[in-house]
Design an enzyme around this catalytic site. Structure first.
Site, PDB file in Angstrom:
ATOM      1  N   GLU B  38       0.838  -1.196   0.000  1.00  0.00           N
ATOM      2  CA  GLU B  38       0.000   0.000   0.000  1.00  0.00           C
ATOM      3  C   GLU B  38       0.881   1.258   0.000  1.00  0.00           C
ATOM      4  O   GLU B  38       1.750   1.393   0.857  1.00  0.00           O
ATOM      5  CB  GLU B  38      -0.911  -0.011   1.230  1.00  0.00           C
ATOM      6  N   SER B  68      -5.527  -4.218   0.883  1.00  0.00           N
ATOM      7  CA  SER B  68      -5.898  -5.631   0.808  1.00  0.00           C
ATOM      8  C   SER B  68      -4.702  -6.477   1.148  1.00  0.00           C
ATOM      9  O   SER B  68      -4.022  -6.999   0.268  1.00  0.00           O
ATOM     10  CB  SER B  68      -6.236  -5.947  -0.662  1.00  0.00           C
ATOM     11  N   GLU B  69      -4.426  -6.620   2.415  1.00  0.00           N
ATOM     12  CA  GLU B  69      -3.253  -7.406   2.783  1.00  0.00           C
ATOM     13  C   GLU B  69      -3.349  -8.829   2.243  1.00  0.00           C
ATOM     14  O   GLU B  69      -2.355  -9.428   1.831  1.00  0.00           O
ATOM     15  CB  GLU B  69      -3.076  -7.429   4.305  1.00  0.00           C
ATOM     16  N   GLN B  91       1.976  -2.249   5.525  1.00  0.00           N
ATOM     17  CA  GLN B  91       2.254  -0.859   5.892  1.00  0.00           C
ATOM     18  C   GLN B  91       2.708  -0.767   7.355  1.00  0.00           C
ATOM     19  O   GLN B  91       3.619  -0.019   7.682  1.00  0.00           O
ATOM     20  CB  GLN B  91       1.034   0.008   5.652  1.00  0.00           C
ATOM     21  N   PHE B  92       2.048  -1.515   8.194  1.00  0.00           N
ATOM     22  CA  PHE B  92       2.557  -1.801   9.534  1.00  0.00           C
ATOM     23  C   PHE B  92       2.407  -3.313   9.693  1.00  0.00           C
ATOM     24  O   PHE B  92       1.438  -3.881   9.194  1.00  0.00           O
ATOM     25  CB  PHE B  92       1.741  -1.089  10.621  1.00  0.00           C
ATOM     26  N   ASP B  94       1.426  -4.911  11.986  1.00  0.00           N
ATOM     27  CA  ASP B  94       0.170  -5.185  12.678  1.00  0.00           C
ATOM     28  C   ASP B  94      -0.921  -5.639  11.702  1.00  0.00           C
ATOM     29  O   ASP B  94      -1.772  -6.446  12.052  1.00  0.00           O
ATOM     30  CB  ASP B  94      -0.306  -3.937  13.405  1.00  0.00           C
ATOM     31  N   ILE B  96      -0.751  -7.438   9.208  1.00  0.00           N
ATOM     32  CA  ILE B  96      -0.519  -8.771   8.663  1.00  0.00           C
ATOM     33  C   ILE B  96      -1.654  -9.720   9.066  1.00  0.00           C
ATOM     34  O   ILE B  96      -1.934 -10.696   8.382  1.00  0.00           O
ATOM     35  CB  ILE B  96       0.863  -9.302   9.140  1.00  0.00           C
ATOM     36  N   HIS B 138      -0.215  -0.313  16.150  1.00  0.00           N
ATOM     37  CA  HIS B 138       0.964   0.187  15.439  1.00  0.00           C
ATOM     38  C   HIS B 138       2.193  -0.082  16.299  1.00  0.00           C
ATOM     39  O   HIS B 138       3.127   0.716  16.322  1.00  0.00           O
ATOM     40  CB  HIS B 138       0.837   1.685  15.138  1.00  0.00           C
TER      41      HIS B 138
END
Ligand code: TPP
Ligand code: TPP
Ligand code: MG
Ligand code: MG
Lengths: 375, 337, 337, 375
Positions: B38, B68-69, B91-92, B94, B96, B138
Site C-alpha cells: 500500500e 488488501s493485505e 504498511q505496519f 500489525d 498482517i 501500530h
C-alpha cells in the site's frame, strides 16, 4: 455477453461478434469429444464412489456428479498455456485440462489419469506425493494451482499467476472454480477487486449448485444470481446453464476472449444442481435438509442427457449410437460399466492400476520439504 | 571547500536507507522481482523504504496495491508460483493479521504440499515494534504466530548492516520470509553505520554476539538488543559482565551461538517485546533447557512484554514493556542465584 | 421389558453429546444467548454438535451463517457489545485463520481498550486435532496463535465431563474463549462417561491429575492426554511411575498443579500435537524452568509435532506427531538422566 | 433513492414518499444548528492542528477538514438509540452524535466534548482511559463502537449490534463510516453480505475523498462510484454530495428509513475531497503525489460555504449575520478564533480545559483489564 453485463454486450456487438456462439464452430469430432469427456468425468466419480464403498479409499468424496458440464465445457476452449485452479468438487478437472490434445498424449499438459488416481489413492505417484489430501493437488508444470481447504483462497494466487504471466510476455488466462457459498469469503472480494483494478485475465467460475453443505443459497447471499457480484467490480457477469456443456463452453469462451484481449476479469456463474450430499459422509443427512422434489427436479436435467439431445439434433448421433450408453440419471449404485463407453472405462482402469501399483510414500517424507534447502 | 582531504568521507547510513538499498539492488539484479504494497509507489511507502523505486523500475514492478493485505500476499504467492520473486510490504506489520490465512495456509505450506515442486520466494516485510506510542495496532511484535506456522522463515535485523544483508538474503532465499523491521530504528542516528559498497548478504540463521561477557548471557533481537547493551553497560558498573547475543533470525535459530555463550556464562536471560505466553522468548528458554540444561547454573529467565496489548499512553506503554532496568534487575537476581 | 431393575441404568455419554448438552442448557438458561456458524442449524453442524438446537430455539437464535469466519466472529463481537452471549462455531478450527484479525485485534482487546466497560462473552469453538487423516487443513492445533494474543482464554477439554462443564463455564465467563474440541474424541466409546444430571461447571484455569505417579510428570491436553495415559501404563511395566496432568486450560494456566507434581517427580515431559516452535509445550517448559527450576533433576522435555504441517497419508502423519512410543522413550531417557 | 438503486426508488415512489426531500422539512432553527455544527467540527480540527503544532499533542491527526458535512449531515437525523462507528478521519463524530439534544445537555447520548478532548490529550477522563489511541475511542453507554486500526474492521460488529438490537426488540440503525480505500478489505464484503442476508439495519457510509493515503482511487477500485458496490448485494447504493450537508442528510435519511423499516442495509457514498495530507505527518509529501489543481478545486467547495449559500437562499441568514464568521476555505494556519462563532470556541475551550486538568492514567493501568475478572 449475457444480460448481466449490458455494457460488455454492447462492446462486443460493436465488434460485430455478438451473434455467433463459439460452440457453433465446433466440429462433429469436437462435439463427440465433449460428449465422451462428460462420460469420463461421470465415470470417474461413480467409480470412486464404488471404490470408496468397498473400503479402498480414505478421505471425503465431494461428488462432481451432475456438475460435469461445467468442468468439461469450461476447459475445452483453453490453451495449454492457460492455468486453472479447481477445488473440492472439481476432481475431474485435473485430468480434463488439455485432454483435448489427446487422452494418451504424453506431451500434453494437465495431469495424467495415473497421477490423479495416485493422488486419490494416496500414493507416491501423485505430484506432491500425496502429502495433502484428495482434491488439494495441482502441478506447476501442468499449470494447475494447488488449492488449500480455505474456500476461495486461491483466487489471489490466480491473479498473481496472471500478473506474472503478463510481466513475462505471456497471454494466458486463469480459470478459478468456486462453489457459490465460497463467494461469501472476503478473499473472493479482495482478489477480484485487485484483478479488476489491474485488468488481469482471471475468470471466476461460480458453480451455483444452490447448496453450500447444509445451507441454502438465500442464507449465503442476498442476491440470487451470483453473477451480480460482478456489478460491484464493473466486470462482466455471465450466467450459463451449467447442465448444458455447450452453453458453459460459450459463456466461458466469451469471458476468455474478454480476458485474453486485455479487458480484465469476468465472472461466469453456472447454474447447476448437487446430485448427492455435500460429501459422501453427508448423503444420508442431505435427505433431511433437502426437499425431495428438488432432488428429483435436479436429476431430471442430466448434463449427459442434455448433451446427447443436442448431438442428436445436430445429427452427430444417430440410430444405435445414440442409445448405446445410457449413464444419465443413474446414481453410483445404479450405473454399471456397461453404461459407459469402453474406452472411458479402460482409461480409468489404467489410472487405478497405476495407483494400486504405486507405493505409499515413506513415513520420513512427512518431515521433508518444509523448507527449500539452500546449499 | 573549507576542509579538503584525500580520504573519502565515511558515509554512515541508517537502517531505513540500508533496506532501501537492498531492495534497489535486488530489483536491479533480478528483473523478475516485483515490490507491492500500500502506498509504496507514488508515495514511496509510509516510512519511505521504497522511496524512488517506482520512478526507477516502473509502475508494473513497484505496485501501489488496494488496501488488501490478503491480496497483497496471496497474489505474491501466485507470482512466485509463476516464476517471480516478490517483496510484499505490510504498511505496519500489525496489519498482517488481515492477510493471515494467505500467509499461514497458502504461502507457508506451498513447498511442503508440492513435495518441493514449488518454491515461494516472497518476503513479507513491514515496520514493527513498540516504544513509539503507536498503541495496540501500530506496535505489535507478532512473530510468534509465524514461528508456530511451519514453512516460514522469520527474521528481525537490528542494525543497518544486517537490515541490508538480511533483506537481500531473504529475497534470494527461495522460501517465504516474514521480515520484521523495527520502525524505531529506521532513522536512529546512533546506529548508523558504513555499509560495504560491494554486494553482500547476511545469511539467515546466524546470530551475532554484540558484546562479549562472562557472567550472564542476554539473548535478544530487534530493539531490545539495545536495551540489553545498555543493561550490559550498567551491569558492568556493578561488576557483572554480560554477553549480548542478537539472534537476528528466529526461524531458523542459531542454537549453537546461544549454547556456546551459556557454556561460558551458565546464566541466561531472553529479552523480547512480544507478549510472554507462547512468545519467542519462551521458545528460546525451552530450547536451552531441553538441550543445554547441563550448562546452566541458574534458571534461564525471560524479560518480555507482559501478557497485554501495547497501550497508547507512554507510562502505560513502558510499564508493560521490557526496559533496561528490568533487564538489569533480572541479571542481578540471576547472578546472585 | 426383558430385564427390569430398580436402579437407573447408567447412561454413558460421549464427548459430542456432552458439548451438545452444554449448549442446550445454556441456551435454555440465557435467552440472550445465540449460536452461529456454518451449517449449524438445518444440518445440525458438520459433526452434529448443534443437532436439534435450531428446531428448539428457532432460526434467530441458531443461525446458519454464510461461509464467512470473519463475519461469524465479528458480528458476535457486536452482539456481545450489545448485551448478548454468543457461541461462534468454526466448522473446523483450521478455518479460524479466515477470521483471525477479528479475533486477535477486535475481540481479544475489546475489554482492554475500553478499560473494562465492554465484556465480550463469545466462545469460538470448533473441532481440532490430527490423527484422523485430515491433512493440513483439517488437523490443526493452532492454539499458540491465540495464547500469544492477550485477552483470549484458550481451553481444550479431553473428557465428556470437562467438555460439558468447561463449555458452560466458557459461555458464562464474560471473556472471549477459544475452545478447542478434539474431533477424534467426539464419538470415542472408551471415554464415554456418566454426566451429572444437575447443572455444573468446570472452572477455567484448573488442571486435572489424571493419574498419579512419582517418577516423571507427563503434562498434556486434548488427545495427547490419552497417549500419555497409555505411555504411563507402558512405563509402569518398565517400573517407571508416571503422573499424568491434563491441563484443560492453557490460558489461564494452572501452574500450581504442574509444580506440585514436579515437586514429587522432579522430571517432566510436556506433550502436545502442535508444531514445536513457539507452541504451548514450549511455554509450559519455560514456565517450569523459570519458576520451578529448583524442583528439577533432569531437563524438562517436550514431545510435540515436528515443525511441519500435518501430512495426509497415515505413515507420514504419524511420523510427525507425538505417539505413545515417543513419550515412553523420552520418559525412559529422562529417568535415566 | 438515487439512480443507483432503481428498484428501491420504485418502491419508495409507490409509497408516495419519493418527491419530498427530508431536508425540506427542517426548520430554520434546525438549519442554523446544522450550520453551527459545521463550524464546531471545523474548529475542532483546526484547533487540534494548532495544538499539535505547538507540541501539546502526540499521535497522528487525520484531518476531517472539508469532510465535516458528511459527519454533521449523517448524524443529524439519527435517534439517540442509534449506534455509530466512526474511524480515523471522523473525530468530530464522537461529540456530534446526539448533540442535537443540546450541546450542554448532560443526559444526552454521545460523548461530551470533555471526554473527546481527554482522549485526544491521552488523559484519564477519556472513556477507555486513553488506552488505545486517538481515534480509537467509543463508548458502549453512548452507542459508539470502538474501532481498531484495521480498516473496515468494525462493520461486522455493527451488524452484530444491529442483530442483537433486533433480538431485544429494538429498532435502531447502525451507521458505519469508511474511507473509500477501506472498501477493498475482505471484511467489508463479508460484513455487508451477512447484513444483507439478514436485512440488518446497517448503513455503510463511504467517504470518498479520492485518496487512500498516497494512492488514487483508480488503483484502489475498478469502479469510480463506490455506491456501485451495493449492486453486488442487491441493496440500495446512494450517492451524496459530501460537500452539501443537506444532500448528505437527505441521502442518509433515505437509507435510514429503508433500514429502519426492515428492508436491510444500504450504502451511501459521499463524494468529497481530502483537504490536507493523509495525516499531519503527510502534509508535505502529499504535495508531491497530489496534483495542485486538484487541491485548489477541492478547496473551492467548502461545506461551510455551501451551507451558508443555502441558508441565504432560504432566507435564514441575512445581512450581517451572513458574513459574520468566515472560516471557509481557510487552513489551520490562516483561520483564527474570530472566524468562528464564539459559542463554538467556548465549547471546545471547555473541553480542552478539562483535558488539561485530567490526570494521566497511572502506569499500572497498562497491565489492567486484560480480562474481566470473575470472583
Ligand atoms: C474458509 C472455509 N470455511 C469453511 C469451510 C468448510 N466447507 C467446506 S465445503 C463447504 C461448503 C461449500 O459450499 P459451496 O462453496 O457452495 O461449494 P459446493 O460444495 O456446493 O460445491 C464448507 C462450508 C472451508 N472449506 N473453508
Ligand atoms: C487493514 C489496514 N491496512 C492498512 C492500514 C493503513 N492505513 C491507514 S489509513 C489508510 C488509507 C485509508 O484510505 P481511505 O479508506 O480512503 O480513508 P481516508 O484516510 O482517505 O479517509 C491506510 C492504508 C490500516 N489502517 N488497516
Ligand atoms: Mg454450492
Ligand atoms: Mg480516502
Amino acid at each position: 455477453m449475457s444480460a448481466k453485463s449490458g455494457s460488455a454486450t454492447a462492446e462486443r456487438a460493436e465488434q460485430g461478434q455478438g451473434s455467433r456462439r463459439p460452440s457453433e464452430s465446433l466440429t462433429r469430432d469436437e462435439c463427440l469429444e465433449l460428449f465422451k469427456q462428460l462420460y469420463l468425468a461421470r465415470y470417474f466419480d461413480i467409480r470412486l464412489i464404488k471404490e470408496k464403498k468397498r473400503g479402498r479409499l480414505r478421505g471425503t468424496l465431494y461428488s462432481s456428479h451432475n456438475q460435469e458440464a461445467i468442468l468439461v465445457g469450461s476447459l475445452f476452449g483453453l490453451l495449454s498455456t492457460d492455468w486453472i485452479s479447481p477445488i473440492h468438487r472439481d476432481m475431474p478437472a485435473f485430468f480434463l485440462k488439455d485432454i483435448r490434445q489427446g487422452w494418451d498424449n504424453d506431451s500434453r499438459l494437465g495431469m495424467t489419469i495415473e497421477e490423479v488416481c495416485c493422488q486419490v489413492w494416496g500414493k507416491e505417484g501423485s505430484p506432491g506425493r500425496a502429502r495433502d489430501n484428495w482434491s488439494h493437488i495441482g502441478s506447476k508444470a501442468n499449470k494447475i494451482i494447488h488449492s488449500t481447504s480455505m474456500l476461495a483462497g486461491t483466487i489471489p494466487a490466480a491473479a498473481g499467476v496472471a500478473y506474472a504471466d503478463r510481466m513475462q510476455g505471456g497471454n494466458c488466462v486463469v480459470l478459478t472454480y468456486n462453489g457459490e457459498g465460497s463467494t461469501a469469503q472476503g478473499i473472493f472480494h479482495e482478489a477480484i477487486n485487485y484483478a479488476a483494478v489491474h485488468k488481469l485475465p482471471v475468470i471466476t467460475i461460480i458453480e451455483n449448485n444452490h447448496w453450500a453443505y447444509g445451507t441454502p443459497t438465500e442464507l449465503e447471499s442476498p442476491v440470487e444470481d451470483f453473477a451480480d457480484r460482478a456489478k460491484g467490480y464493473g466486470i462482466p457477469g455471465l450466467i450459463a446453464d451449467g447442465q448444458d456443456v455447450f452453453d458453459v463452453y460459450d459463456k466461458v469462451m466469451e469471458a476468455v476472449e474478454h480476458a485474453r484481449s486485455g479487458k480484465g476479469p469476468a465472472i461466469v456463474e453456472c447454474k447447476t444442481f448437487r446430485a448427492y450430499g455435500h460429501g459422501d459422509h453427508d448423503d444420508d443427512r442431505a435427505m433431511k435438509y433437502r426437499p425431495a422434489e428438488e432432488v428429483e427436479k435436479g436429476r431430471s436435467r442430466d448434463p449427459i442427457a442434455v448433451c446427447r439431445q443436442r448431438l442428436i439434433e445436430l445429427g452427430y448421433l444417430t440410430g444405435e449410437e445414440a442409445t448405446s450408453f445410457m449413464a444419465e440419471g443413474k446414481s453410483a449404485t445404479e450405473a454399471t460399466n456397461e453404461d459407459f463407453p469402453p474406452e472411458v472405462v479402460a482409461y480409468l482402469n489404467k489410472g487405478i492400476e497405476a495407483a494400486i501399483a504405486s507405493p505409499l510414500p515413506a513415513a520420513e517424507e512427512g518431515a521433508m520439504w518444509v523448507f527449500k534447502e539452500n546449499n | 571547500m573549507a576542509a579538503t582531504t584525500d580520504a573519502p568521507v565515511a558515509l554512515k547510513k541508517n537502517y531505513l536507507t540500508a533496506l532501501k538499498e537492498a531492495l534497489d539492488e535486488e530489483m536491479q539484479r533480478n528483473s523478475l522481482m516485483l515490490c507491492q504494497g500500500e502506498d509504496i509507489g507514488r508515495l514511496g511507502g509510509a516510512f519511505g523504504v521504497t522511496d524512488g523505486l517506482q520512478a526507477k523500475y516502473g509502475e508494473d514492478r513497484v505496485v501501489d496495491m488496494p488496501i488488501s493485505e490478503a491480496a497483497i500476499v496471496g497474489s505474491a504467492v501466485g507470482m512466485a508460483l509463476n516464476g517471480m520473486t516478490v517483496m510484499a510490504e505490510m504498511q505496519f506489520i500489525d496489519f498482517i493479521s488481515c492477510g493471515f490465512d494467505q500467509i499461514v495456509n497458502m504461502m507457508a505450506t506451498y513447498h511442503y504440499r508440492t513435495a518441493g515442486e514449488v518454491n515461494i520466494p516472497v518476503v513479507v516485510r513491514g515496520p514493527a515494534g513498540a516504544y513509539g506510542g503507536g498503541a495496540l495496532y501500530h506496535s505489535q511484535m507478532n512473530e510468534a504466530w509465524f514461528c508456530n506456522s511451519p514453512g516460514l522463515k522469520v527474521v528481525c535485523p537490528s542494525t543497518p548492516y544486517d537490515a541490508k544483508g538480511m533483506l537481500k538474503a531473504a529475497l534470494r532465499d527461495g522460501n517465504p520470509v516474514i521480515f520484521y523491521e523495527i520502525k524505531e530504528l529506521y532513522r536512529k542516528r546512533e546506529i548508523e553505520e558504513e555499509l560495504p559498497t560491494e554486494d553482500y548478504i547476511v545469511p539467515l540463521g546466524k546470530a551475532a554476539v554484540r558484546r562479549e561477557g562472562t557472567d550472564v548471557t542476554l539473548v535478544s533481537y530487534g530493539q531490545n538488543v539495545y536495551h540489553c547493551l545498555d543493561a550490559a553497560t550498567e551491569l558492568e558498573k556493578q561488576g557483572i559482565s554480560a554477553e549480548v547475543i542478537d539472534l537476528r533470525s528466529l526461524v531458523p535459530l542459531d542454537e549453537e551461538t546461544i549454547f556456546n555463550s551459556i557454556a561460558k556464562t551458565s546464566r541466561v536471560i531472553v529479552v523480547n517485546e512480544a507478549p510472554m505466553t507462547c512468545g519467542f522468548a519462551g521458545e528460546v528458554v525451552a530450547r536451552i533447557t531441553t538441550k543445554a540444561f547441563h550448562l546452566l547454573d541458574a534458571p534461564p529467565s525471560r524479560v518480555t512484554r507482559m501478557d497485554t496489548p501495547v497501550p497508547w499512553v507512554k507510562p502505560l506503554e513502558l510499564h508493560v514493556l521490557p526496559s533496561v532496568d528490568k533487564i538489569v534487575n533480572e541479571a542481578v537476581r540471576l547472578v546472585k542465584f
